[in-house]
Structures are given as C-alpha cells and as structure tokens.
Design an enzyme around this catalytic site. Structure first.
Site: not given
Ligand code: PXP
Length: 242
Positions: A7, A10, A43, A45, A49, A70, A101, A151, A191
């Site tokens: 992901n 960030h 994601h 959003r 953001r 996402e 989330t 998931e 997550h």
């Molecule tokens: N899965 C989902 C559905 C999420 O919303 C997120 C966070 O955006 C992640 C996985 C990844 O989480 P993390 O950034 O804490 O590894």
C-alpha cells in the site's frame, strides 16, 4: 503461500504534506513491484488526503501486477472504478474524521446497499473484496454477496499488546480464514502489520495476500523503499515456506 501487496498511500501522504510533486507514489509502485510485491494497493479517499485521481490513473497504466483500489462504498468511487478498471476493488468503510480506516465494513448490516454497489463493478469484470472484521456473521454476509475475497482486518491483532490478547485475536483471524475458505471465498488480510508482528498472520491458513503500507513506508525512510519492500516480502516468503 501468502504474497505481499504494498500500500503506497503514505508515500502520497508525504507529498501532500507540502502539496508538491515528490515523492511520487507512482514511482514507489514501480519500485515495490521490482522488489517483490505482487500487487499495489491504494485508497482513494473521498477527501483526497493522500492518493489523488492522477495517481490512480497513472498506476492503471504502469502497474504490471494486481492494482487493488480501496474505496468507500459510495457512488462517486463506483463511477471512478468503472472508468479506471483496476483489477480489484476492496470496499472499506470511511469516515472523514478518522486518521486511518477504523474497523471493518459492516457488510451484514448493509447487504442491500453493498449489493447495489457491487453489481456494476462485477459486471465490469472487477474482482471484489470486502474489508471486514473477522466475525462469523460478516463472512456469511460476504458469501451472500458472492464476494471474491474478504480482507480480514488485522487491526485488533496489531493493537493487542499482551500475548494472551494477541493469541485471542489470532484465533479469531484463523477461524475467519477457515470459514471463508469453506464458503469458497479467497482470504486476504491487513491493517497495522509491521516487520515485528507479520509472521503469525502470514501463517494463517489459506491466506493469499497481505496488504501492508505504513510500516514499509516508515522503514523506507531509513533503508530506502526497495529494501523495505524486499525485507517485508522476504519475511512473508520465509514463513510460507517453513
Ligand atoms: N487494508 C486496508 C483495508 C486498509 O484500509 C489499510 C490502510 O490503508 C491497509 C490494509 C494497510 O494498513 P497499514 O498501512 O497499517 O499497513
């Protein structure tokens, strides 16, 4: 054996801190694939953001593995997904005030709304995943909706700081994974996973994919993005082949 989807939200968070054009999450996606990720997760959003529409559209062109979008189960996002056509859409709950989330989608409590949203996405050939807490009734609801994947939300496991509570959360994840598999639903998880807590989750039965972002981006500040992805991918592969 579970595989890593990275992901890159960030990376975009850092860019948006200055509203400039670096670092580019699209470049991060290319590096992540080179370092062993089988897919890229973003994601989009509603408040934009971090990931922007431009990121999604460029990634659609350059990502070679699975692009997993996402998104909140709302009409605006459905139209974007139908236009861009990522390989997979993961429906997640969204609240503007949240930092990230905060829990799984209440699929069981919103069957009709989610079914209505999923229908055109399925007709367009997209794989559909539902981000849910590892609860029996949510998995049954995912089955009723004919989801391709669930998931499993690993936040409660990641936040548990005592061995006993961690074991309890792992048991819920394990039971959920077994139940989903028995019902013919593929299993993903994610997550809050880190280099230190990912191993036990990577061992879950029938787990196919892990979505991990924040920990990889954080570590990459010190060791570089390619190495950060490779180290996470290596931990997951090691566990899978043990
Ligand atoms: N899965 C989902 C559905 C999420 O919303 C997120 C966070 O955006 C992640 C996985 C990844 O989480 P993390 O950034 O804490 O590894």
């Amino acid at each position: 054996m579970a595989k890593l989807c990275v992901n890159v939200d960030h990376v975009a968070t850092i860019r948006e801190a200055r509203k400039t054009n670096e670092p580019d999450p699209v470049a991060a996606a290319l590096i992540a694939e080179r370092a062993g990720a089988i897919g890229i997760t973003i994601h989009l959003r509603e408040d934009r953001r971090h990931i922007q529409d431009r990121d999604l559209r460029l990634m659609r062109q350059v990502v070679r593995g699975k692009l997993n979008l996402e998104m909140a189960p709302v009409s605006e996002m459905k139209c974007i997904a139908l236009d861009v056509k990522p390989e997979q859409v993961t429906l997640v709950p969204e609240r503007r005030e949240e930092i990230t989330t905060e829990g799984g989608l209440d699929v069981a409590g919103n069957i009709e709304q989610i079914a209505g949203l999923m229908k055109p996405l399925r007709e367009a050939g997209l794989l559909l995943s539902l981000f849910i807490d590892p609860h029996h009734k949510q998995i049954e609801a995912a089955k009723e909706l004919n989801a391709d994947f669930v998931e499993l939300n690993t936040a409660a496991y990641s936040e548990a700081n005592a061995h006993v509570s961690q074991e309890k959360e792992l048991t819920s994840l394990r039971n959920a994974s077994l139940q989903a598999h028995e019902l013919g639903i593929g299993v993903h998880a994610g997550h809050g996973l880190t280099y230190l807590n990912v191993e036990a989750v990577a061992c879950l039965p029938y787990l196919q994919e892990l979505n991990i972002g924040h920990s990889i981006v954080s570590y990459s500040v010190f060791v570089g993005f390619e190495r950060a992805v490779r180290e996470m991918s290596d931990i997951i592969s090691r566990v899978g082949s043990a």
